[in-house]
Write a protein that holds these residues in place. Structure first.
Motif, PDB file in Angstrom:
ATOM      1  N   TRP A 143     -32.777 -19.979 -23.085  1.00  0.00           N
ATOM      2  CA  TRP A 143     -31.749 -19.097 -24.093  1.00  0.00           C
ATOM      3  C   TRP A 143     -30.755 -20.030 -24.503  1.00  0.00           C
ATOM      4  CZ3 TRP A 143     -27.207 -20.248 -21.072  1.00  0.00           C
ATOM      5  CH2 TRP A 143     -27.266 -20.522 -19.736  1.00  0.00           C
ATOM      6  N   SER A 144     -31.003 -21.404 -24.514  1.00  0.00           N
ATOM      7  CA  SER A 144     -29.947 -22.317 -25.140  1.00  0.00           C
ATOM      8  C   SER A 144     -30.680 -23.251 -26.054  1.00  0.00           C
ATOM      9  CB  SER A 144     -29.174 -23.147 -24.253  1.00  0.00           C
ATOM     10  OG  SER A 144     -28.433 -24.197 -25.121  1.00  0.00           O
ATOM     11  N   SER A 145     -30.694 -22.982 -27.286  1.00  0.00           N
ATOM     12  CA  SER A 145     -31.320 -23.499 -28.383  1.00  0.00           C
ATOM     13  C   SER A 145     -31.150 -25.150 -28.377  1.00  0.00           C
ATOM     14  CB  SER A 145     -31.310 -22.850 -29.955  1.00  0.00           C
ATOM     15  OG  SER A 145     -29.922 -22.825 -30.254  1.00  0.00           O
ATOM     16  N   ALA A 146     -30.122 -25.383 -27.849  1.00  0.00           N
ATOM     17  CA  ALA A 146     -29.540 -26.766 -27.911  1.00  0.00           C
ATOM     18  C   ALA A 146     -30.381 -27.732 -26.869  1.00  0.00           C
ATOM     19  CB  ALA A 146     -27.976 -27.062 -27.644  1.00  0.00           C
ATOM     20  N   VAL A 147     -31.171 -26.846 -25.922  1.00  0.00           N
ATOM     21  CA  VAL A 147     -31.675 -27.653 -24.985  1.00  0.00           C
ATOM     22  C   VAL A 147     -33.170 -27.516 -24.915  1.00  0.00           C
ATOM     23  CG1 VAL A 147     -31.959 -27.753 -22.266  1.00  0.00           C
ATOM     24  CG2 VAL A 147     -29.593 -27.222 -23.252  1.00  0.00           C
ATOM     25  N   VAL A 148     -33.802 -28.664 -25.229  1.00  0.00           N
ATOM     26  CA  VAL A 148     -35.398 -28.480 -25.393  1.00  0.00           C
ATOM     27  C   VAL A 148     -36.101 -28.606 -23.937  1.00  0.00           C
ATOM     28  CG1 VAL A 148     -37.222 -30.034 -26.205  1.00  0.00           C
ATOM     29  CG2 VAL A 148     -34.940 -29.973 -27.575  1.00  0.00           C
ATOM     30  N   SER A 149     -35.573 -29.275 -23.025  1.00  0.00           N
ATOM     31  CA  SER A 149     -36.202 -29.309 -21.839  1.00  0.00           C
ATOM     32  C   SER A 149     -35.143 -29.443 -20.718  1.00  0.00           C
ATOM     33  CB  SER A 149     -37.312 -30.276 -21.697  1.00  0.00           C
ATOM     34  OG  SER A 149     -36.808 -31.568 -21.702  1.00  0.00           O
ATOM     35  N   ALA A 150     -35.406 -28.887 -19.403  1.00  0.00           N
ATOM     36  CA  ALA A 150     -34.383 -29.174 -18.508  1.00  0.00           C
ATOM     37  C   ALA A 150     -35.255 -29.324 -17.089  1.00  0.00           C
ATOM     38  CB  ALA A 150     -33.456 -28.094 -18.356  1.00  0.00           C
ATOM     39  N   LYS A 151     -34.886 -30.306 -16.540  1.00  0.00           N
ATOM     40  CA  LYS A 151     -35.518 -30.739 -15.102  1.00  0.00           C
ATOM     41  C   LYS A 151     -34.470 -31.127 -14.192  1.00  0.00           C
ATOM     42  CE  LYS A 151     -39.852 -31.084 -13.903  1.00  0.00           C
ATOM     43  NZ  LYS A 151     -40.467 -29.996 -13.469  1.00  0.00           N
ATOM     44  N   THR A 152     -34.742 -30.380 -12.784  1.00  0.00           N
ATOM     45  CA  THR A 152     -34.003 -30.946 -11.811  1.00  0.00           C
ATOM     46  C   THR A 152     -34.619 -32.053 -10.891  1.00  0.00           C
ATOM     47  OG1 THR A 152     -34.884 -29.092 -10.466  1.00  0.00           O
ATOM     48  CG2 THR A 152     -32.737 -28.652 -11.613  1.00  0.00           C
ATOM     49  N   ASP A 153     -33.727 -32.462 -10.121  1.00  0.00           N
ATOM     50  CA  ASP A 153     -34.491 -33.611  -8.845  1.00  0.00           C
ATOM     51  C   ASP A 153     -35.202 -32.514  -8.010  1.00  0.00           C
ATOM     52  OD1 ASP A 153     -32.151 -32.339  -7.726  1.00  0.00           O
ATOM     53  OD2 ASP A 153     -31.295 -34.368  -7.544  1.00  0.00           O
ATOM     54  N   GLU A 154     -35.357 -32.957  -6.812  1.00  0.00           N
ATOM     55  CA  GLU A 154     -35.764 -32.087  -5.827  1.00  0.00           C
ATOM     56  C   GLU A 154     -35.280 -30.875  -5.224  1.00  0.00           C
ATOM     57  OE1 GLU A 154     -33.887 -35.437  -4.022  1.00  0.00           O
ATOM     58  OE2 GLU A 154     -35.545 -35.627  -5.574  1.00  0.00           O
ATOM     59  N   LYS A 155     -34.061 -31.036  -5.558  1.00  0.00           N
ATOM     60  CA  LYS A 155     -32.975 -29.973  -5.214  1.00  0.00           C
ATOM     61  C   LYS A 155     -32.963 -29.050  -6.368  1.00  0.00           C
ATOM     62  CE  LYS A 155     -28.548 -29.228  -3.213  1.00  0.00           C
ATOM     63  NZ  LYS A 155     -28.632 -28.733  -1.842  1.00  0.00           N
ATOM     64  N   LYS A 156     -33.199 -27.722  -6.207  1.00  0.00           N
ATOM     65  CA  LYS A 156     -33.106 -26.818  -7.237  1.00  0.00           C
ATOM     66  C   LYS A 156     -32.066 -26.020  -7.298  1.00  0.00           C
ATOM     67  CE  LYS A 156     -37.601 -27.976  -8.413  1.00  0.00           C
ATOM     68  NZ  LYS A 156     -37.706 -28.891  -9.469  1.00  0.00           N
ATOM     69  N   SER A 157     -31.268 -25.796  -6.141  1.00  0.00           N
ATOM     70  CA  SER A 157     -30.203 -24.941  -6.212  1.00  0.00           C
ATOM     71  C   SER A 157     -29.044 -25.552  -5.469  1.00  0.00           C
ATOM     72  CB  SER A 157     -30.455 -23.431  -6.102  1.00  0.00           C
ATOM     73  OG  SER A 157     -30.905 -23.243  -4.725  1.00  0.00           O
ATOM     74  N   GLY A 158     -27.785 -25.002  -5.501  1.00  0.00           N
ATOM     75  CA  GLY A 158     -26.799 -25.403  -4.619  1.00  0.00           C
ATOM     76  C   GLY A 158     -26.050 -26.384  -4.970  1.00  0.00           C
ATOM     77  N   ILE A 159     -24.978 -26.980  -4.251  1.00  0.00           N
ATOM     78  CA  ILE A 159     -24.050 -28.201  -4.341  1.00  0.00           C
ATOM     79  C   ILE A 159     -25.035 -29.441  -4.261  1.00  0.00           C
ATOM     80  CG2 ILE A 159     -21.988 -29.585  -3.575  1.00  0.00           C
ATOM     81  CD1 ILE A 159     -21.032 -26.599  -2.433  1.00  0.00           C
ATOM     82  N   GLY A 160     -24.840 -30.176  -5.459  1.00  0.00           N
ATOM     83  CA  GLY A 160     -25.801 -31.434  -5.328  1.00  0.00           C
ATOM     84  C   GLY A 160     -26.800 -31.562  -6.369  1.00  0.00           C
ATOM     85  N   THR A 161     -27.198 -30.251  -6.769  1.00  0.00           N
ATOM     86  CA  THR A 161     -28.313 -30.017  -7.659  1.00  0.00           C
ATOM     87  C   THR A 161     -27.927 -30.906  -8.887  1.00  0.00           C
ATOM     88  OG1 THR A 161     -28.780 -27.876  -7.035  1.00  0.00           O
ATOM     89  CG2 THR A 161     -29.594 -28.533  -9.000  1.00  0.00           C
ATOM     90  N   LYS A 162     -28.821 -31.668  -9.372  1.00  0.00           N
ATOM     91  CA  LYS A 162     -28.735 -32.563 -10.525  1.00  0.00           C
ATOM     92  C   LYS A 162     -29.811 -32.021 -11.540  1.00  0.00           C
ATOM     93  CE  LYS A 162     -26.937 -36.469  -8.004  1.00  0.00           C
ATOM     94  NZ  LYS A 162     -27.224 -37.771  -7.463  1.00  0.00           N
ATOM     95  N   ARG A 163     -29.372 -32.009 -12.754  1.00  0.00           N
ATOM     96  CA  ARG A 163     -30.311 -31.579 -13.856  1.00  0.00           C
ATOM     97  C   ARG A 163     -30.037 -32.403 -14.979  1.00  0.00           C
ATOM     98  NH1 ARG A 163     -29.235 -25.535 -16.477  1.00  0.00           N
ATOM     99  NH2 ARG A 163     -27.423 -26.566 -16.983  1.00  0.00           N
ATOM    100  N   THR A 164     -31.290 -32.872 -15.480  1.00  0.00           N
ATOM    101  CA  THR A 164     -31.506 -33.581 -16.710  1.00  0.00           C
ATOM    102  C   THR A 164     -31.906 -33.068 -17.948  1.00  0.00           C
ATOM    103  OG1 THR A 164     -31.945 -35.549 -15.662  1.00  0.00           O
ATOM    104  CG2 THR A 164     -32.412 -35.654 -17.879  1.00  0.00           C
ATOM    105  N   CYS A 165     -31.129 -32.620 -18.973  1.00  0.00           N
ATOM    106  CA  CYS A 165     -31.319 -31.830 -20.119  1.00  0.00           C
ATOM    107  C   CYS A 165     -31.644 -32.767 -21.562  1.00  0.00           C
ATOM    108  CB  CYS A 165     -30.268 -30.934 -20.435  1.00  0.00           C
ATOM    109  SG  CYS A 165     -29.978 -29.773 -19.400  1.00  0.00           S
ATOM    110  N   LYS A 166     -32.854 -32.678 -22.067  1.00  0.00           N
ATOM    111  CA  LYS A 166     -33.057 -33.245 -23.556  1.00  0.00           C
ATOM    112  C   LYS A 166     -32.631 -32.426 -24.495  1.00  0.00           C
ATOM    113  CE  LYS A 166     -36.724 -36.313 -21.860  1.00  0.00           C
ATOM    114  NZ  LYS A 166     -35.601 -37.492 -21.369  1.00  0.00           N
TER     115      LYS A 166
END
Length: 161
Positions: free
Chosen positions: A29-52
């Motif tokens: 739903w965001s054309s600016a983002v080609v891919s998004a990946k989280t670390d082992e934590k998928k939700s909640g405080i401390g979740t980290k996401r890397t977006c290309k």
């Protein structure tokens, strides 16, 4: 700089939250983002996401607040031209079959006074991109599939239910 935008979605709050809480689906739903990946934590405080991003850059985000079925907040890092960025997304039920999705962004541009001078242009571009993303998010939830065309072809979403 603060930017607040909303969209009315014809779906129960739980359905809207389910899509929003899947933080790896942002490329749908965001054309600016080609891919998004989280670390082992998928939700909640401390979740980290890397977006290309479509401009070949990579940004990093970390969730600082998460209220299940209500809202979350994350901070962005390594964003082009941006010193600091925070974004809060929330869902509010309006009856049993409509939900108001709201995003509130707080952004500080790099460059001091020069950055302040660029705020009107950045606000304009951010608002355009935000409307397209909200329209694509609305389509994804209501149609249960991502929009297959350019998000700019979707009608501007209503922020009133």
């Amino acid at each position: 700089m603060k930017i607040t935008m909303s969209v009315c979605i014809r779906a129960p709050k739980s359905q809207v939250w389910k899509v929003l809480a899947d933080v790896e689906n942002i490329p749908l739903w965001s054309s600016a983002v080609v891919s998004a990946k989280t670390d082992e934590k998928k939700s909640g405080i401390g979740t980290k996401r890397t977006c290309k991003l479509s401009n070949q850059s990579t940004i990093f985000e970390e969730w600082t607040d998460w209220t299940e079925n209500e809202s979350y907040t994350y901070q962005g890092f390594d964003l082009p031209l941006i010193e600091a960025a925070k974004n809060t997304w929330s869902v509010k039920a309006l009856g049993s079959e409509e939900t108001l999705l709201t995003t509130q962004a707080e952004v500080v541009l790099k460059g001091g006074l020069l950055g302040r001078c660029l705020e009107p242009l950045v606000r304009l571009a951010s608002t355009k991109m935000g409307n397209q993303s909200l329209a694509a998010f609305k389509y994804l939830v209501e149609e249960n599939k991502p929009f297959s065309g350019r998000h700019g072809l979707l009608p501007k979403p209503s922020n009133v239910c």
